[in-house]
Design an enzyme around this catalytic site. Sequence first.
Site, PDB file in Angstrom:
ATOM      1  N   CYS A   1       5.481   9.818  -0.678  1.00  0.00           N
ATOM      2  CA  CYS A   1       4.145   9.414  -0.233  1.00  0.00           C
ATOM      3  C   CYS A   1       3.050  10.340  -0.768  1.00  0.00           C
ATOM      4  CB  CYS A   1       4.080   9.327   1.291  1.00  0.00           C
ATOM      5  SG  CYS A   1       5.267   8.164   1.979  1.00  0.00           S
TER       6      CYS A   1
ATOM      7  N   GLY B   1       0.822  -1.193   0.000  1.00  0.00           N
ATOM      8  CA  GLY B   1       0.000   0.000   0.000  1.00  0.00           C
ATOM      9  C   GLY B   1       0.861   1.249   0.000  1.00  0.00           C
TER      10      GLY B   1
ATOM     11  N   LEU C   1       7.948  -1.001   7.493  1.00  0.00           N
ATOM     12  CA  LEU C   1       8.226   0.399   7.788  1.00  0.00           C
ATOM     13  C   LEU C   1       9.700   0.699   7.520  1.00  0.00           C
ATOM     14  CD1 LEU C   1       9.750   0.740  10.868  1.00  0.00           C
ATOM     15  CD2 LEU C   1       7.592  -0.332  11.486  1.00  0.00           C
TER      16      LEU C   1
END
Length: 219
Positions: free
Chosen positions: A172, A71, A155
């Site tokens: 992002c 994602g 992460l």
Amino acid sequence: MMRPEWRISDGLVPYDEALATMEARVADIRAGRAEELIWLLEHPPLYTAGTSSRPSDLLQARFPVHVAGRGGQYTYHGPGQRVVYTMLDLRRRRQDVRRFVSDLEDWTIRTLARFNVRAERRDGRVGVWVARDGREDKIAAIGVRIRHWVSFHGLSINVEPDLSHYGGIVPCGISQHGVTSLVDLGLPVTMTDLDMALAETFDEVFGAPAESKSLQLSS
């Protein structure tokens, strides 16, 4: 529940190699052939494109671009950044994707607090942020994929990467804010320091098996 295996890789791990390793491990976890894995590593300089990435956010392909399958949007990985791949069996934990992402953020926030960094969430922005000098900079990115309730990807926390490398993308998909690192904040934190803090705070968020109270790190 057994504690996940913790693996630390020395050197720079090619992205394709890491992705293949994760794919195989996720399949083995799902089939009951392997335990969960937390894998700490660094990549050579590269960009990854998540499932929500927009072509316009790739400003300049300075480094190889990989389609990640996780994602999120575009992000950068490179030396000086600790990448934490989390292969956890959510069937044995909580089958709640939103909660899992929140737990990853919480784990990161608790880890950074060990270095007196006040890192925070922001509504509508996945990841972890630091307010400084009248602005907000991102210090950690989060992007996950769940397959049959087994997680992978994870992460990344900036320890001392070359922050100018972010200039090839809109990180992002957010252009209004910048990026930072622990060393950029004036903190001489090493990768080993961060690894130990991640190990110490993992159980605070994800829980520790009753039969085991210590955590072993192996290279």
